[in-house]
Design a protein around this motif. Sequence first.
Motif, PDB file in Angstrom:
ATOM      1  N   GLY A   7       1.192  -1.216  -0.359  1.00 23.81           N
ATOM      2  CA  GLY A   7      -0.184   0.002   0.331  1.00 23.81           C
ATOM      3  C   GLY A   7       1.203   1.456  -0.173  1.00 23.81           C
ATOM      4  O   GLY A   7       0.128   2.521   0.575  1.00 23.81           O
ATOM      5  N   THR A  66      -5.395  -5.895  -3.071  1.00 28.48           N
ATOM      6  CA  THR A  66      -4.849  -6.771  -1.719  1.00 28.48           C
ATOM      7  C   THR A  66      -4.619  -8.459  -0.909  1.00 28.48           C
ATOM      8  O   THR A  66      -6.280  -8.659  -1.302  1.00 28.48           O
ATOM      9  N   ASN A  71       0.335   6.921  -8.303  1.00 29.52           N
ATOM     10  CA  ASN A  71      -0.568   5.634  -8.776  1.00 29.52           C
ATOM     11  C   ASN A  71      -1.213   6.316 -10.081  1.00 29.52           C
ATOM     12  O   ASN A  71      -1.096   8.049  -9.897  1.00 29.52           O
ATOM     13  N   SER A 117     -10.007   1.752 -10.130  1.00 31.52           N
ATOM     14  CA  SER A 117      -9.335   2.615  -9.368  1.00 31.52           C
ATOM     15  C   SER A 117      -8.113   2.812  -8.096  1.00 31.52           C
ATOM     16  O   SER A 117      -7.441   3.290  -7.286  1.00 31.52           O
ATOM     17  N   SER A 118      -8.053   0.664  -7.906  1.00 31.01           N
ATOM     18  CA  SER A 118      -7.309   0.505  -6.524  1.00 31.01           C
ATOM     19  C   SER A 118      -6.593  -1.122  -6.877  1.00 31.01           C
ATOM     20  O   SER A 118      -7.382  -1.309  -7.777  1.00 31.01           O
ATOM     21  N   TYR A 150       0.017  -6.297  -2.231  1.00 30.49           N
ATOM     22  CA  TYR A 150      -0.634  -5.874  -3.853  1.00 30.49           C
ATOM     23  C   TYR A 150      -1.069  -7.616  -4.251  1.00 30.49           C
ATOM     24  O   TYR A 150      -0.113  -8.005  -4.560  1.00 30.49           O
ATOM     25  N   THR A 166      -3.897   6.319 -13.821  1.00 35.43           N
ATOM     26  CA  THR A 166      -5.020   5.287 -14.288  1.00 35.43           C
ATOM     27  C   THR A 166      -4.409   5.277 -15.714  1.00 35.43           C
ATOM     28  O   THR A 166      -4.159   6.814 -16.184  1.00 35.43           O
TER      29      THR A 166
END
Length: 139
Positions: free
Chosen positions: A6, A42, A11, A38-39, A48, A13
């Motif tokens: 995390g 995990t 980050n 958008s994420s 991740y 898109t």
Amino acid sequence: MDGWYGNACHNFTLTPGSVKLYAFDSDSQGGWAAAPGSSIPTNDYGSYASTWGEFDFGSTVNSAWSGFDVSAIQAQNADLTVQGMKICSAHGSSTCSSLTSGAEIVAEAYTSDKASVGGIGGNLSPGPVRLAVTIDYSG
């Protein structure tokens, strides 16, 4: 090594057809995760757990050789979706590492059953490296 928990340094898109460029110095190691939305998903430990790409450029401990690969290990171990990804050398070599969605087609890429195998992916002799990455690769 807490970047996979995390603490991403960047980050963004990507929209279909968009291009992002990044530059790294020699003797740099790193990676990136990719997933729709958008994420990044995990696993139970907060790591991740998606398809990712990783690299080692001009490695001092490897006599200035470079390497890269696509990995679905964490996504598969967490029973999450494996997204397609392809990484190819775009400078003096046609070496590639890829897998398609669900890891149905795997070429020089890491899957959970190959986690302990070394040397999978692109291995490039000393010199400049340029990689081209395709996210959501379908073959």
